[in-house]
Design an enzyme around this catalytic site. Structure first.
Site, PDB file in Angstrom:
ATOM      1  N   GLU A  22       0.952  -1.179   0.347  1.00 30.28           N
ATOM      2  CA  GLU A  22      -0.035   0.151  -0.444  1.00 30.28           C
ATOM      3  C   GLU A  22       1.080   0.954   0.351  1.00 30.28           C
ATOM      4  O   GLU A  22       0.994   2.164  -0.573  1.00 30.28           O
ATOM      5  CB  GLU A  22      -0.370  -0.425   1.543  1.00 30.28           C
ATOM      6  CG  GLU A  22      -2.197  -0.651   0.805  1.00 30.28           C
ATOM      7  CD  GLU A  22      -2.553  -1.122   2.669  1.00 30.28           C
ATOM      8  OE1 GLU A  22      -2.363  -1.562   3.428  1.00 30.28           O
ATOM      9  OE2 GLU A  22      -4.343  -1.097   2.407  1.00 30.28           O
ATOM     10  N   GLU A  58      -3.517  -9.269   3.815  1.00 32.21           N
ATOM     11  CA  GLU A  58      -3.965  -8.917   5.197  1.00 32.21           C
ATOM     12  C   GLU A  58      -5.678  -9.628   4.711  1.00 32.21           C
ATOM     13  O   GLU A  58      -5.184 -10.626   6.298  1.00 32.21           O
ATOM     14  CB  GLU A  58      -5.263  -7.706   4.493  1.00 32.21           C
ATOM     15  CG  GLU A  58      -3.718  -6.691   5.168  1.00 32.21           C
ATOM     16  CD  GLU A  58      -3.097  -6.312   3.656  1.00 32.21           C
ATOM     17  OE1 GLU A  58      -2.793  -6.827   2.326  1.00 32.21           O
ATOM     18  OE2 GLU A  58      -2.746  -5.268   4.089  1.00 32.21           O
TER      19      GLU A  58
END
Ligand code: 3HC
Ligand code: NAI
Length: 703
Positions: free
Chosen positions: A107, A127
């Site tokens: 990210e 995640e």
């Protein structure tokens, strides 16, 4: 000024090196310094572009998982806020990715306008494997970079991409050949951008991420996954977040993602999965084994027995590039074993997981022999012959004669005493148990059985090797069945007994699969073979003779030739691959119950849950008390990775902690009282469980 950042200037470039060992997890301290470094570069008129990289470390493994649940998670600058700050800079930022860019690490890279990766870098948003969704823009920026469909696939699988594939997808702009030329390549790219007067951020390649997708695409996707997701929260939240990327402007999408991320983070499922993440790493820490323990080099492996287990075991090493010699009693057995291995690889080729050249390369790493002399140069020998102590002892006597000094001699026994095997050699320090699970080339669990005399360096070497071949190793002491199979015994015993008392196999299995187990006890025994279970009981008749009801139904099925799936019937009937309930089995259970004087009654789902699960938990606690398992999290790893216990429940002992130890103990005591002689015989609370409850402990640990 900085302790976790190396800040330097190269003419018009600011080089910002992240240095938070070992993996640049983006904890609060690193975030704060990174924010400061970005401010410094933004404010310096001489700096025209920034290059972000991992200083002698991987780029970043993402948010600091250990911070989750603490005040640091959202302490400013939070990760999303930091990335928005980065994205709003009016100077181009190039991320130079070495090693990994995972989760928040990717990210971070996506918040930079441009990305260069070295050829062996791995990128991904894992995640979901922690019961989370990407929470720092991943669900919004990835769809804008690669399209919503591709992004959904990556986010829901948690799969890592190699740099080459990431480049193909447009996630990475440039590739560097290797780590050494990465920074140079990233700087050259930054200068090129400046020379071309490129914008600080290029336009998103998929500004409309869901363009071209059917209106019902996301609903239909979710509908297809209902049974696979089985009540898990994170996949549904991830889907909603990615869907929103196609509907909302970036800022609104980021805000929604935040809300959904917080929901996932607060879920019990994520807490359970994070428990397992740390458990996997903790399991490698073994008393008596330190970082300084010298490892024995393993360049060649030998496997004895090319049957069901031997072939799969051998494939693990060959897959990691380690040559294997396979030894058998007869040439035909070798040919059969090798043919099965080839067939397994051919299936991988058909599925596109391997190419023809790789298949040939792997097959070329095998050699076969009938002669023990060919094992003389093996660094590790794994025996996978019949489960019989005398035969195994004979094999180890021979190994003692032929193997070079220092070779590790391992047995894949699933029940036998490793110390008694070691005792027939003059080198018990080199003997160890390596209990692979079937299919051995697929299942990730590896129980490493530490014998009384096993040397620390032999143990350290096998732990490291296990990681190299992609296994999750858990160390067990010596006892019947080690950690996993010993716990299976009381769990399965209760399931069998419940069927005599009035439950049906399908009811028991349904309760267990509803809890999330991959398979119920009876479906599992039908798959493994009722004959196999019978043979194990045969070797233990003396120990179970005092209970005439013990697995009586399974014995009766065996006597009727109902061996399970392979014979078309067992606890169930099979029509092809379809599993059907069988009235004959219920009738047999009724008849046996009558003979044994067991009063049949309606059994509630709750009772099934409590008796099976509490006895499983109880045995785990007992193993901990005996020191067979080093920690309760090790037991969780064994059951999640070897026995299909749902990861999102954290494993049986973690589950017990959530239920409350008092509840487990009072449940066992209650059934002990109400089940008469059977209860008194088998439902004995583990002394450690009693001590924990008496001391008011919520966690399972030795006390
Ligand atoms: N946070 C905190 N600690 C981490 C970490 C992370 N993201 N990633 C790794 N570590 C720690 C491990 O616990 C271990 O600590 P220890 O030595 O004290 O046991 C140490 O770093 C080394 O890790 P490994 O033993 O796993 O080392 P490997 O070299 O085998 O693997 C890795 C490295 C591939 C980076 C692997 O550690 C990994 O997969 N890490 C997790 C990646 C991940 O899931 N990232 C997503 C995090 S959640 C997130 O980013 C949310 C965001 O969207 C907001
Ligand atoms: P298998 O019967 O499929 O294979 C055993 C092989 O060993 C046969 O090919 C046989 O020819 C060979 N063999 C027998 N004696 C030999 C000797 N003296 N020298 C060389 N080769 C010999 O058995 P399987 O299932 O592979 O089991 C092997 C071991 O693995 C056993 O100890 C078993 O308990 C253990 N194990 C089995 C699991 C399973 O699910 N099948 C799971 C975990 C462990």
């Amino acid at each position: 000024m900085y302790s976790l950042i190396h800040y330097s200037r190269d003419n018009e470039l600011a080089l910002i090196g992240l240095h938070q060992a070992p993996v640049n997890a983006l904890g609060h301290a690193l975030r704060r310094e990174l924010a400061e470094a970005c401010r410094q570069a933004a404010a310096d008129p001489a700096v025209k572009a920034l290059v972000l990289h991992g200083q002698d470390l991987p780029f970043s493994a993402g948010a600091d998982i250990g911070e989750f649940g603490s005040d640091f998670t959202w302490a400013e600058p939070s990760l999303p806020a930091l990335l928005e700050q980065l994205e709003s800079l009016d100077k181009p930022v190039v991320a130079a990715i070495a090693g990994v860019a995972l989760g928040g690490g990717l990210e971070l890279a996506m918040a930079c306008g441009y990305r260069v990766a070295e050829a062996s870098a791995q990128l991904g948003l894992p995640e979901i494997l922690l019961g989370l969704i990407p929470g720092a823009g991943g669900t919004q920026r990835l769809p804008r970079l690669v399209g919503a469909e591709q992004a959904l696939q990556l986010i829901l699988s948690g799969q890592r991409l190699g740099a080459g594939k990431a480049h193909e997808l447009g996630l990475v702009d440039r590739l560097a050949d290797n780590r050494d030329d990465l920074l140079e390549r990233a700087c050259a790219f930054a200068r090129e951008l400046l020379a071309d007067a490129a914008p600080a951020r290029p336009a998103w390649p998929h500004a409309e991420p869901a363009a071209g997708l059917d209106d019902h695409y996301f609903d239909a996707y979710a509908a297809r996954q209902v049974s696979r997701w089985h009540g898990q929260v994170a996949p549904q939240l991830a889907l909603a977040a990615v869907q929103s990327a196609g509907q909302l402007p970036l800022a609104a999408g980021l805000a929604l993602e935040q809300e959904l991320f917080q929901q996932a983070l607060a879920s019990a499922q994520s807490a359970a999965l994070r428990h397992l993440f740390f458990a996997e790493r903790e399991a490698l820490k073994i008393p008596g084994v330190t970082r300084d323990t010298a490892l024995r080099p393993i360049g060649k492996v030998a496997v004895i027995g090319a049957g069901t287990m031997g072939g799969g075991i051998a494939m693990n090493f060959v897959n990691a590039g380690i040559p294997v010699v396979l030894l058998e009693l007869k040439r035909e057995a070798l040919d059969r074993g090798l043919a099965q291995i080839r067939k397994n690889y051919e299936i991988s080729v058909q599925r596109g997981k391997l190419d023809e050249v790789q298949l040939q390369q792997r097959m070329a790493l095998f050699c076969t022999t009938l002669d023990y002399a060919d094992l003389a140069d093996a660094d590790l020998v794994i025996e996978a012959v019949f489960e019989n102590l005398e035969i195994k002892q004979q094999v180890f006597r021979t190994l003692d004669e032929v193997c070079k000094p220092g070779a590790i001699l391992a047995s894949n026994t699933s029940t036998l005493d490793v110390d008694r095997i070691a005792a027939v050699t003059r080198r018990p320090q080199d003997v160890i148990g390596l209990h692979f699970f079937s299919p051995a080339n697929v299942m990730r669990l590896l129980e490493i059985v530490r014998g009384a005399a096993t040397a620390p360096d032999a143990l350290a070497t096998t732990l490291q090797l296990a990681r190299k071949i992609g296994k999750i190793p858990v160390v067990s002491g010596v006892c019947f069945g080690f950690i996993g199979n010993r716990m299976l015994e009381p769990y399965a015993r209760e399931a069998h007994r419940l069927v005599l008392e009035g439950a049906s196999p399908a009811q028991v299995d349904r309760v267990l699969t509803n809890l999330g187990l991959a398979m119920g006890v009876f479906a599992m025994y039908d798959l493994a073979g009722i004959d196999v279970g019978y043979l194990v009981r045969e070797s233990r008749r003396a120990a179970i003779a005092h209970d005439p009801s013990y697995c009586k139904l399974a014995d009766a099925l065996y006597e009727r030739g109902r061996y399970g799936q392979k014979s078309g019937s067992g606890f169930y009937r099979y029509a092809g691959r379809e599993r059907l309930e069988d009235g004959e089995v219920i009738a047999l259970a009724e008849q046996l119950a009558g003979t044994l004087g067991i009063q049949r009654r309606v059994i509630s789902d709750q009772e099934i849950h409590d008796r099976c699960l509490f006895m499983l938990i109880n045995e785990g606690i007992q193993l901990l008390d005996e020191g067979i398992a080093l920690r309760s999290a090790d037991i969780d790893l064994v059951w999640v990775n070897g026995y299909g216990f749902p990861a999102w429940r954290g494993g049986p002992l973690y589950y017990a902690e959530q239920l409350g130890l008092q509840r487990v103990l009072s449940g066992i005591r209650n059934y002990r009282e109400t089940l008469g002689v059977y209860g008194e015989t088998w439902l004995r609370p583990a002394p450690l469980l009693e001590r924990l409850v008496a001391a008011g402990h919520q966690r399972i640990e030795r006390c």
